[in-house]
Design an enzyme around this catalytic site. Structure first.
Site, PDB file in Angstrom:
ATOM      1  N   GLU A 243     -43.969 -13.502  68.231  1.00  0.00           N
ATOM      2  CA  GLU A 243     -44.260 -14.774  68.192  1.00  0.00           C
ATOM      3  C   GLU A 243     -46.291 -14.505  68.257  1.00  0.00           C
ATOM      4  O   GLU A 243     -46.744 -15.167  68.610  1.00  0.00           O
ATOM      5  CB  GLU A 243     -44.098 -15.643  69.210  1.00  0.00           C
ATOM      6  CG  GLU A 243     -42.486 -16.357  69.062  1.00  0.00           C
ATOM      7  CD  GLU A 243     -41.770 -16.509  70.345  1.00  0.00           C
ATOM      8  OE1 GLU A 243     -41.160 -18.306  69.700  1.00  0.00           O
ATOM      9  OE2 GLU A 243     -42.053 -16.997  71.480  1.00  0.00           O
TER      10      GLU A 243
ATOM     11  N   GLU B  21     -34.743 -17.332  65.263  1.00  0.00           N
ATOM     12  CA  GLU B  21     -34.198 -18.095  66.433  1.00  0.00           C
ATOM     13  C   GLU B  21     -33.842 -19.446  66.234  1.00  0.00           C
ATOM     14  O   GLU B  21     -34.626 -20.317  65.774  1.00  0.00           O
ATOM     15  CB  GLU B  21     -35.455 -18.433  67.784  1.00  0.00           C
ATOM     16  CG  GLU B  21     -35.749 -16.433  68.032  1.00  0.00           C
ATOM     17  CD  GLU B  21     -35.711 -16.932  69.536  1.00  0.00           C
ATOM     18  OE1 GLU B  21     -36.575 -17.483  69.776  1.00  0.00           O
ATOM     19  OE2 GLU B  21     -36.967 -15.895  69.863  1.00  0.00           O
TER      20      GLU B  21
END
Length: 660
Positions: free
Chosen positions: A229, A303
């Site tokens: 991320e 995710e």
């Protein structure tokens, strides 16, 4: 895992269907092509594909002759897709963090993942646990990463590895070691020399352990994620290319990927690496930026959030089964590979939990249940059987039988018999540090110069008058005059009144590190303890005696010789409470419920189960049966405020669903 995705402008159906063209051309629903790789058809014509898969021979133990790993392919009349050894392959992943699950339970959780229909397990690798001190590495016991990967292979699962160095994962400092904060010039998650030097030394130990376990070398690792991320953080455009090179130079190859929220995917992406996204639901807007970035690659959702984590003082988070089922059905319809976060969340044993810092600092609870597919203790949920049913609908061969439920037991009430005030336990700690100024936790000259990562710090100093005390305590501090409580300091409330005194007395400040922030730019400023000077009526205090309360197992061994007092009447100061839990010949899992206790942590045979706190939402601590020994077990509570009415065993996990 990071922040939830923000909303974005809605795409037209024309553009969306260019991204999400129904992959199963053979089913007869494919329209004629207008342009290569650009197919358009009406939404009303979309139907679940009757296509079914047979991956029974595409498991780590069955697949011995290997030519290619995971590949991406394009074919006229359909969207790009993954292949494994030339066969179309959907990555159906589920996240399990080995470090959040007792090692004795690894096999049970992995077998349940396989029986549910998943073909891949994904896991983060926490740097802070594996290198607690510079140059000291721990890959043993519950941190035996190689054993976990090989066990996944044995069970029949592929592995996607997410080695960081930063992982987020609601871990303390996002999984980065706290000793990185000692260097004031270091800039975390950048190509700053100090940080890069530390990453290189860590990778020199980590990567040789996992590189031989990659697919092309006969192992189960089919993909490796480059950091995590970074699109949100994005402080240094050279950082991600550096990490890619660092992995490749040490032998990492095959499918490499990045993972970002939908809005930041273009900033976190690296040229030549597959970009994946994180989402909480199937929404057409989610693929806008990804499609612009790589329209010729398959879609992978790294995710898919089927729940959310809890923080202290906030109601327990849940996500409905039907909501999850709708998204999963769409993923399957469009041939989208995905990884469920979390399949099994597990537990933030000890002090590994991180924190959030939006409206205020909030520590993540000990339970990382996550409202996941399996509960914190490995029990089945309605989500589990929903997933299994959906996967059965696309697989030719039947799934393995569902393993037996993990048994739970209620032990007789635990008996607490003795207590020891904190002040009388100080001689059993390591030698205190003396300093003319307060020293923050990370900079204490202990642990071979690596400072203190977790736990509590007690600062003692002499004051000879009352007045207005001011201190920056991270994250919460109790203030005492000798043994009398004066109140609480926090990162928001930094002042407290000391009453008039006629002679010099001992001022004590007990500071708790409740978890370092795991996400956002604030990770750079997560030092704990007393930060900066302590003043009394604006005059700096000096000559501090500083005790480190890391509460490690060696400390509890020393406490065996302490003068414990018989437990009589109430107690309202920080203290240790000693008792026993009697297990049978074959100990099993249970939960501990602490009635009337305020705030502290529980240790069983010297091992830290984690924090409890009466503000909820967690109301019981998971106690693995594998942590118990047959017969008598020692239980110790460190309670910060006041003694409760008792500790009880229950076979039911308990959460508070609304907090007043």
């Amino acid at each position: 895992m990071g922040s939830p995705p923000r909303s974005s402008p809605r795409l037209s159906w024309r553009r969306v269907l260019c991204v999400l063209f129904l992959p199963f051309a053979s089913s007869g629903f494919a329209p004629p092509a207008k342009h290569r790789n650009n197919f358009i058809f009406e939404h009303r014509k979309l139907h679940p594909s009757p296509r079914r898969f047979d991956w029974s021979h595409l498991t780590p133990r069955e697949l011995q002759n290997r030519s290619w790993g995971i590949q991406t392919e394009e074919r006229a009349g359909r969207n790009p897709y993954f292949t494994l050894e030339g066969r179309e392959f959907l990555i159906l992943g589920g996240s399990i963090h080995y470090f959040r699950v007792p090692r004795a339970s690894w096999r049970d959780r992995l077998l349940k993942l396989r029986a549910c229909g998943f073909n891949t397990v994904t896991t983060y690798v926490p740097w802070n646990l594996h290198e607690p001190e510079r140059g000291t590495f721990d890959f043993s016991g519950n941190l035996d990463l190689e054993a976990f990967i090989l066990l996944a292979e044995e069970v029949g699962l592929w592995v996607i590895l997410r080695p960081g160095p930063y992982i987020c994962g609601e871990m303390d400092l996002g999984g980065l070691p706290s000793w990185l904060l000692q260097d004031p010039t270091s800039q975390l998650r950048t190509t700053n020399h100090s940080f890069v030097n530390a990453v290189n030394k860590y990778f020199d130990h980590l990567i040789p352990r996992v590189a031989p376990l990659q697919y092309r070398r006969g192992g189960p690792i089919i993909a490796v994620q480059v950091e995590n991320e970074y699109g949100f953080f994005y402080k240094d455009k050279a950082y991600m290319p550096y990490l890619l090179q660092a992995l490749q130079q040490r032998g990492i190859g095959g499918l490499l990927l990045t993972a970002d929220n939908t809005e930041e995917v273009t900033r976190g992406h690296i040229k030549g690496v597959l970009a994946s996204i994180n989402v909480k639901a199937f929404k057409v807007d989610s693929f806008k930026h990804l499609y612009k970035l790589q329209r010729h690659k398959p879609i992978l959702i790294m995710e898919f959030w089927v729940g959310w984590f809890d923080t202290w003082g906030v109601e327990h988070r849940v996500m409905g089964v039907s909501e999850v089922e709708r998204s999963v059905s769409e993923f399957i319809r469009f041939g989208i590979s995905f990884n469920v976060y979390m399949f099994h969340g597990g537990t933030n044993f000890g002090f590994m939990n991180g924190a959030t810092s939006f409206e205020k600092h909030r520590g993540v609870t000990t339970s990382y249940d996550y409202d996941a597919v399996l509960t914190e203790a490995g029990d089945y949920t309605a989500k589990y059987f929903m997933f299994r049913s959906l996967f059965e609908s696309i697989l030719v061969r039947p799934l393995p039988p569902v393993p037996s439920p993990t048994p739970k037991v209620v032990y007789p009430s635990l008996k607490l018999s003795h207590y020891l005030p904190l002040w009388e336990a100080l001689p059993y700690l390591q030698r205190p540090v003396t300093s003319n100024v307060p020293i923050n936790m990370e900079n204490l000259p202990i642990n071979n110069g690596n400072g203190q990562s977790f736990g509590f710090v007690l600062y003692e100093m002499t004051v000879c008058s009352g007045g207005r005390l001011h201190a920056n305590a991270q994250d919460e501090a109790q203030v005492f005059l000798n043994e009398t409580s004066l109140g609480i300091l926090t990162d928001v409330h930094r002042d407290i009144d000391i009453p008039p005194i006629t002679e010099c007395q001992l001022l004590r400040i007990l500071v708790e590190n409740q978890g370092r922030v795991s996400f956002s730019w604030k990770i750079q400023n997560q030092r704990k303890g007393l930060i900066g000077p302590v003043t009394l009526d604006k005059i700096p205090l000096d000559w501090f005696t500083i005790y480190s309360l890391e509460l490690k197992m060696r400390f509890f061994k020393k406490l065996h010789s302490a003068p414990w007092r018989p437990l009589r009447g109430p107690s309202s100061s920080p203290a240790f409470y000693l008792g026993t839990l009697t297990a049978g010949s074959s100990p099993q899992d249970t939960f501990l419920q602490l009635l009337g206790w305020n705030h502290g942590c529980v240790f069983i045979n010297g091992r830290n189960l984690g924090r409890y706190w009466n503000i909820g939402p967690q109301e019981a601590l998971y106690l693995p049966g594998s942590w118990l020994q047959p017969g008598t077990n020692e239980i110790v509570l460190f309670e910060k405020e006041k003694r409760g009415s008792g500790v009880f065993s229950t076979d039911v996990r308990r959460f508070r669903f609304s907090v007043g």
